[in-house]
Design an enzyme around this catalytic site. Structure first.
Site, PDB file in Angstrom:
ATOM      1  N   ALA B  12     -13.738  18.975  10.004  1.00  0.00           N
ATOM      2  CA  ALA B  12     -12.740  17.592  10.252  1.00  0.00           C
ATOM      3  C   ALA B  12     -13.270  16.258   9.941  1.00  0.00           C
ATOM      4  O   ALA B  12     -12.861  15.785   9.484  1.00  0.00           O
ATOM      5  CB  ALA B  12     -12.307  17.789  11.601  1.00  0.00           C
ATOM      6  N   ARG B  23      -9.691   6.930  -0.311  1.00  0.00           N
ATOM      7  CA  ARG B  23      -8.398   6.266  -0.414  1.00  0.00           C
ATOM      8  C   ARG B  23      -8.717   4.654  -0.518  1.00  0.00           C
ATOM      9  O   ARG B  23      -7.843   4.090  -1.282  1.00  0.00           O
ATOM     10  CB  ARG B  23      -7.491   6.623   0.897  1.00  0.00           C
ATOM     11  N   GLU B  36     -22.326  20.912   2.445  1.00  0.00           N
ATOM     12  CA  GLU B  36     -21.659  21.853   3.561  1.00  0.00           C
ATOM     13  C   GLU B  36     -22.599  23.167   3.306  1.00  0.00           C
ATOM     14  O   GLU B  36     -22.502  23.888   2.453  1.00  0.00           O
ATOM     15  CB  GLU B  36     -20.342  22.081   3.304  1.00  0.00           C
ATOM     16  N   SER B  42     -12.991  21.942   5.516  1.00  0.00           N
ATOM     17  CA  SER B  42     -11.766  21.331   5.776  1.00  0.00           C
ATOM     18  C   SER B  42     -10.818  22.362   6.390  1.00  0.00           C
ATOM     19  O   SER B  42      -9.683  22.543   5.827  1.00  0.00           O
ATOM     20  CB  SER B  42     -10.882  20.600   4.734  1.00  0.00           C
ATOM     21  N   CYS B  46     -10.038  25.063  15.498  1.00  0.00           N
ATOM     22  CA  CYS B  46      -9.002  25.443  16.749  1.00  0.00           C
ATOM     23  C   CYS B  46      -8.180  26.817  16.461  1.00  0.00           C
ATOM     24  O   CYS B  46      -7.677  27.253  17.487  1.00  0.00           O
ATOM     25  CB  CYS B  46      -8.237  24.401  17.360  1.00  0.00           C
ATOM     26  N   ARG B  73     -10.282  14.963  -6.207  1.00  0.00           N
ATOM     27  CA  ARG B  73     -10.196  13.496  -5.706  1.00  0.00           C
ATOM     28  C   ARG B  73     -11.426  12.868  -5.941  1.00  0.00           C
ATOM     29  O   ARG B  73     -11.789  12.072  -5.096  1.00  0.00           O
ATOM     30  CB  ARG B  73      -9.328  13.416  -4.529  1.00  0.00           C
ATOM     31  N   ASP B 288     -17.971  16.900  16.470  1.00  0.00           N
ATOM     32  CA  ASP B 288     -18.526  17.713  17.523  1.00  0.00           C
ATOM     33  C   ASP B 288     -20.053  17.306  17.872  1.00  0.00           C
ATOM     34  O   ASP B 288     -20.875  17.654  18.808  1.00  0.00           O
ATOM     35  CB  ASP B 288     -18.714  19.298  17.250  1.00  0.00           C
ATOM     36  N   TYR B 431      14.682  12.657  30.560  1.00  0.00           N
ATOM     37  CA  TYR B 431      15.336  13.408  31.555  1.00  0.00           C
ATOM     38  C   TYR B 431      16.640  14.200  30.984  1.00  0.00           C
ATOM     39  O   TYR B 431      17.546  13.387  30.658  1.00  0.00           O
ATOM     40  CB  TYR B 431      15.695  12.804  32.951  1.00  0.00           C
ATOM     41  N   TRP B 439      13.690  14.448  38.762  1.00  0.00           N
ATOM     42  CA  TRP B 439      11.992  13.790  38.958  1.00  0.00           C
ATOM     43  C   TRP B 439      10.976  14.586  38.165  1.00  0.00           C
ATOM     44  O   TRP B 439      11.057  15.808  38.645  1.00  0.00           O
ATOM     45  CB  TRP B 439      11.660  13.764  40.428  1.00  0.00           C
TER      46      TRP B 439
END
Lengths: 457, 457
Positions: B12, B23, B36, B42, B46, B73, B288, B431, B439
């Protein structure tokens, strides 16, 4: 001797105020009298479309507390009793028992005006015909359901395309009616910008609702019995056994106006932050009959929503009870459901922002409500307005499926805190694949808006 | 001559940084090399529990962008290549090709450390046996699924009861394993206070997970082949063909430590607000492997979450790309799903707040996710911590069904804006009966917390 609190109107604001005041001051200190002209008290008006649709089985389900329950707490709630005159110098209210016609003057030490709002009925031929309904009170809902059940025909027309109109259109479809919605706007859901409303059109058409946009209603055709039979426009007419007006509401402040109390441009009562009517230390007002401060535009606006009405009641009851509370204002949040589409807005629409003299950038992004790879990930569209140069958040509109509506709360809090869109990009929002992509759609929009502000001059 | 950006770690933070820098600066201006050590880049870490459970069909679904797409890229992504030494004075990185063993020094102008975290493995007998898995990387997930598929037995034990442990326990149940969770805590979901964790216990037991709380694991029993067969505690043992460690993670900063870079108490790298390693203008770090500022407690903390890692990458890439961005900190938001229970927290738990020297009031309220009368209204429990005297919001925990998890975002924004609970009572939240009681549960909690602060001294 106990003081007397008189409340006019027994729904969200009135009964919240009465209950909260009672909580803070016992019956020996404070007598509480409430006048309610209708047949119901303390109900959820926002639930009426779901009662009409059949989602909610009966009116009783919408009633938070019965008149008897209020009376058991020493609140003298007088149903079917209409307040017809205010004598402000004399500090008294004239009320009429709608069943007996008896009129009575009642003195007050503290007066609460919680008279609500009434559906707008433009002065068109036939607008008051049988079969034409505004839907604001539980009594209105009761009358409408009775008409739907007894109707020989199955054609319904909804006039206007605000969220109440849209919710009612869906309810009528589910009741088995053929439904036509006629609106002068270019898209349904007039609480959104038209480009976002267009996303709602699709869901409505998908449900089988016929949408007639860009069209003014010119009147109603009625039959010999005075019952509506069609809704007329300049070009044509739409058969109608039942017509529901969804043209918005206006504050029900005729009584206040006659008494010379201060009203704003919308006709809503003007109050201070403690919800006291301006210039009157012993008169409070709240709910659908007042104007509220829009914290984003800085203008006074009329917004009829149960959530504000309840907060007002709480503030009023606290004040009369001897405590301290204020209602600082609103940011214009509203959420709604159309079929399985969730629709939300907060802050200003483009037109609102322009009217307020604000210049702004807009961005619209597409994302999903869950991580893209997670089962059930559905599209979500977020539109964001950011002030030119300062980058302050001005408004957010969201249309999507599960999880779209309440996501607008992120922006509602950010508006309250006057955050910039760049500050929002760093918000630590909940992330797990079943609930959000790693960049929440609101953050994706905030990033795009940040770039737009940076590019602008 | 182009500058060279070297990135260590291609998930990430690393790939967000590389992509954002690319970019902003073309290949003629900036060369980008990424090392890596694993087989994947990528991906959504999670999402691994949902891949193990079968909700997500295959690993590829979790991959946002393939190595080939990155290379197209002009990002020179070198997979299975481990950075093994940093020469900071010489501005170069020594890497080893894990397939060939070849070692190479690569010079850098800008270095990004995105080395992530590794599951905590306490030094217990048998902890490194076959069949004992930490689940942090996609490679880990791949290894685990292979073991599950080929396992002859059906007993699984999860050690630890953080949200990864809980998610993995559910995934293993859905894979058809008998699952025991052993934790030294008194309740599962150690990211919540125990009284809120107790609400999660019920859902877990309902799924058929055996919960062993208040119990330390003392080791693993292995068979002659060195494969785990049971998890041992002081009193007994739990049969285990597969063990998943859910004891949390520690920053993977051995490389940084050897190079003398500044580390915090948790072992995470210390950075400035632009994510530059303290004292090093040409070294960035994020995700992390770093500590982040907790905006509520004012302390540096280690929180391994993809949402922060992505934001860090964005900030780093913007900085290296010549733009300006910062990461102001976190408020401790985390959401999770256990069966159909939604679990959320933001801000401080009671223990956190005490450790930070804060005094506070706590309230816990019960409400529903929809209007009480609306079909499908389910209970929702909200716990709120407010600072003594000031009333500042310190934390919120929510356990409920649909709509519980993302409601915590309201509190996350309020914490960021340093609102008091009394300010929160006036929030203009969305609401409508299908989405909230009039509430909102968060407002109900804020009202109760306001009263608690007012009563306190």
């Amino acid at each position: 001797m106990a003081e007397r609190m008189v409340v006019i109107g027994a729904d969200a604001t009135g009964m919240s105020a009465a209950s909260q005041a009672r909580r803070l001051r016992g019956a020996d200190e404070l007598e509480i009298v409430v006048f309610e002209k209708g047949r119901h008290a303390s109900y959820s008006a926002c639930g009426i479309p779901y009662w009409v649709s059949g989602d909610v089985a009966e009116a009783d389900d919408l009633i938070a507390r019965t008149p008897e329950e209020h009376r058991a707490r020493a609140i003298d709630l007088r149903m079917r009793t209409e307040a017809i005159e205010l004598d402000i110098p004399g500090r008294q209210v004239l009320s009429r028992d709608l069943d007996t016609g008896a009129e009575t003057w009642t003195g007050y030490d503290k007066l609460v005006l919680a008279t609500g709002a009434t559906p707008i009925r433009p002065p068109l031929p036939g607008i008051d015909a049988d079969g034409v309904f505004g839907v604001q009170t539980l009594d209105d809902g009761e009358d409408l359901i009775e008409a739907l059940v007894s109707s020989s025909g199955r054609d319904a027309v909804v006039v206007g395309a605000g969220y109440i109109g849209v919710e009612m259109a869906e309810a009528l479809i589910r009741r088995g009616f053929r439904v036509t919605m006629v609106t002068r706007g270019s898209e349904p859901m007039s609480t959104l910008d038209p480009d976002m409303g267009a996303l709602v059109r699709e869901a409505m058409v998908g449900m089988g609702i016929r949408l007639v946009t860009g069209t003014e209603v010119t009147g109603m055709r009625t039959d010999a019995d005075g019952h509506v039979r069609a809704v007329l426009t300049a070009d044509t007419e739409y058969p109608a056994d039942v017509v529901v007006l969804g043209l918005g509401v206006r504050p029900a402040t005729d009584l206040a106006r006659r008494a010379g109390l201060p009203l704003g441009e919308s006709g809503g009562l003007l109050t201070d932050l403690a919800q006291r009517v301006r210039g009157h230390d012993d008169i409070w007002a709240g709910g659908d009959c007042v104007e509220v401060l829009d914290l984003v535009s800085g203008e006074l606006v009329h917004i009829a929503l149960g959530t504000h009405a309840n907060k007002h009641g709480q503030v009023i009851g606290t004040g009369i009870g001897g405590g301290y509370a204020t209602f600082p204002g609103v940011v214009g949040t509203a959420v709604s459901k159309v079929c399985d589409l969730e629709v939300a807005r907060t802050g200003l629409l483009e037109d609102d922002a322009e009217r307020a003299g604000l210049q702004f950038h807009t961005v619209t992004i597409e994302s999903t409500g869950r991580a893209g790879y997670f089962p059930g990930a559905e599209p979500m569209t977020v539109k964001m307005l950011a002030e030119r140069r300062t980058g302050r958040l001005l408004g957010v509109q969201i249309v999507g499926r599960e999880g779209a509506a309440k996501r607008v709360d992120i922006a509602a809090v950010a508006l309250t805190a006057r955050m910039t869109v760049e500050q929002m990009t760093a918000l630590d929002l909940g992330y797990a694949p079943p609930f959000s992509p790693v960049w929440d759609p609101v953050l994706v929009a905030a990033r795009a808006a940040t770039r737009a502000v940076a590019r602008g001059d």
